[in-house]
Enzyme design. Sequence first.
Site, short mmCIF file in Angstrom:
data_model
loop_
_atom_site.label_atom_id
_atom_site.label_comp_id
_atom_site.label_asym_id
_atom_site.label_seq_id
_atom_site.Cartn_x
_atom_site.Cartn_y
_atom_site.Cartn_z
N GLN A 69 4.86 9.95 -5.14
CA GLN A 69 5.32 10.80 -5.48
C GLN A 69 4.64 11.10 -7.31
O GLN A 69 5.11 12.77 -7.34
CB GLN A 69 6.69 10.94 -5.50
N CYS A 107 17.86 9.87 10.18
CA CYS A 107 19.18 9.48 10.53
C CYS A 107 18.50 7.45 10.53
O CYS A 107 18.66 6.71 11.76
CB CYS A 107 18.84 9.80 11.90
N ASN A 126 11.40 10.21 -4.25
CA ASN A 126 10.26 11.35 -3.32
C ASN A 126 11.34 12.89 -2.32
O ASN A 126 11.52 13.40 -2.17
CB ASN A 126 9.41 10.32 -1.69
N HIS A 145 -2.76 12.79 -0.45
CA HIS A 145 -2.80 13.75 -0.18
C HIS A 145 -1.60 14.17 -0.60
O HIS A 145 -1.27 15.33 -0.69
CB HIS A 145 -2.57 14.27 1.13
N SER A 194 -1.23 7.34 -3.10
CA SER A 194 -1.56 8.48 -1.84
C SER A 194 -2.50 9.85 -2.05
O SER A 194 -1.82 10.66 -2.44
CB SER A 194 -0.36 8.40 -1.11
N THR A 210 -15.43 -0.76 7.03
CA THR A 210 -16.29 0.44 6.15
C THR A 210 -15.64 1.47 5.62
O THR A 210 -14.82 2.59 5.75
CB THR A 210 -17.02 1.27 7.37
N GLY A 237 -0.61 5.84 0.91
CA GLY A 237 0.96 4.80 0.26
C GLY A 237 1.62 3.35 1.23
O GLY A 237 1.84 2.76 0.73
N THR A 238 1.42 4.32 2.36
CA THR A 238 2.46 3.01 3.29
C THR A 238 1.93 2.22 3.17
O THR A 238 2.20 0.59 3.67
CB THR A 238 2.48 3.93 4.64
N1 PLP Z 1 5.64 6.03 -0.91
C1 PLP Z 1 6.60 7.60 -1.73
C2 PLP Z 1 7.59 7.27 -2.38
C3 PLP Z 1 6.20 9.01 -0.40
O1 PLP Z 1 6.34 9.67 -0.72
C4 PLP Z 1 5.17 8.30 0.41
C5 PLP Z 1 5.19 9.78 1.81
O2 PLP Z 1 5.96 10.50 1.72
C6 PLP Z 1 4.74 7.04 0.74
C7 PLP Z 1 5.24 6.60 0.49
C8 PLP Z 1 3.87 7.09 1.94
O3 PLP Z 1 2.37 7.52 1.78
P1 PLP Z 1 1.16 8.33 2.84
O4 PLP Z 1 2.05 9.20 3.50
O5 PLP Z 1 0.44 8.25 2.19
O6 PLP Z 1 1.58 6.41 3.55
#
Ligand code: PLP
Length: 376
Positions: free
Chosen positions: A179, A324, A151, A201, A199, A237, A73-74
């Site tokens: 999410q 924080c 999230n 996971h 994502s 790859t 996701g990031t």
């Molecule tokens: N966006 C949201 C709403 C998330 O909850 C998260 C992970 O907690 C991410 C992005 C980031 O995803 P990843 O952990 O696959 O990089």
Amino acid sequence: MIKRFVYLDNAATTKLDEDALEAMKPYLIDEYANASQPYSFSRKSRNAIGKSREIIASAINCLPEEIHFTSGGTEGDNWVVKNAFFYNKNKKIITSKIEHHAVLNSAKRVEKWGGTVSFLEPTNLGLITKEELESKITQDTSLVSVMMANNEIGTIEPIKELARVAHANGSLFFTDAVQALGKIKVDVKELGVDMLSSSGHKFNGPKGVGFVYIKKGTKIVPFLDGGAQEGGLRAGTENVAYIVGMAYALEKSLQKIDENSEQLKRLEKEFFASLNTNGKEYVVNGGEEKIPGLISISFKGLDGEALLHLLDLKGIYVSTGSACDSKRINISHVLDAINLEEDWARGTIRISFGKNNRIEDAKYCAKELSTILKLL
Ligand code: PLP
């Protein structure tokens, strides 16, 4: 006595589905060919990627070539938000104050590069309304980025309405569906979004793999330059086994989406039915429409981190609502943005049930939390 293990942090990550692992195994061991080679040994890997792309495309109702595999996701969030700046340096980006840091910090990076970003205010329930977007959007907006579900508090956003406002003003619309996917139905055509990130996971697939949907014809700069993988937009790859595992897990979770959702709601109900707050005041954060199984609960005057550690001693794993990063130390940017008073925000924990949790887990967590609340 054996300590119980009750994992209730499925919004942070989930356990890999065992059938997904079985589907992945051949590509980790015997079928290890580089999927891009022309010889016959690569065929199975290449076909497995193609099949996975089709599964995912069909899950969100788009074309297979509109799916681009990423590391999670990031990566997807960084790609889309920064891309908007690359293409339109003089136009502004609009996002919300309650996005995940992958979006928020990408937007802040754009600001450092000289771009303009507007941040939408949520309501006290964490909703980003159409009216709020209408008040900030202008004809020189290149991208509107609003998450599908939050999230920390689980609120589901009115994506279809927001996408319509974006388009009416000549802007692209992106949603971080990390999410949401696997838990609620997602149809990119029905929603009218131009881009979407996800994502593996978060729906019992492997960690370190995800995808971005990019509507055909959308202008996008390659995220990684190199080989011709992912249509030349994301070189490297391919992570065949992980892509296969993600597609498998997504397909499996969608096959049982209604059943899983009902079960998650039952767990929430059971938790509240079994919770005795012993007179401690509490509020449940988030909107009416929220991700099933996610509870953000705040106890007035208590410390969420202390609650987390006391539950940990009982083998229960939850998270706090804190990070924080805000002006109010130890209060998450989301709780800050929904104007939850400091006294409450500090005493927040997030419980997120997953498909492996049973009613006994909800009861056990409620029972132990009740005891903790009595002692504090
Ligand atoms: N966006 C949201 C709403 C998330 O909850 C998260 C992970 O907690 C991410 C992005 C980031 O995803 P990843 O952990 O696959 O990089």
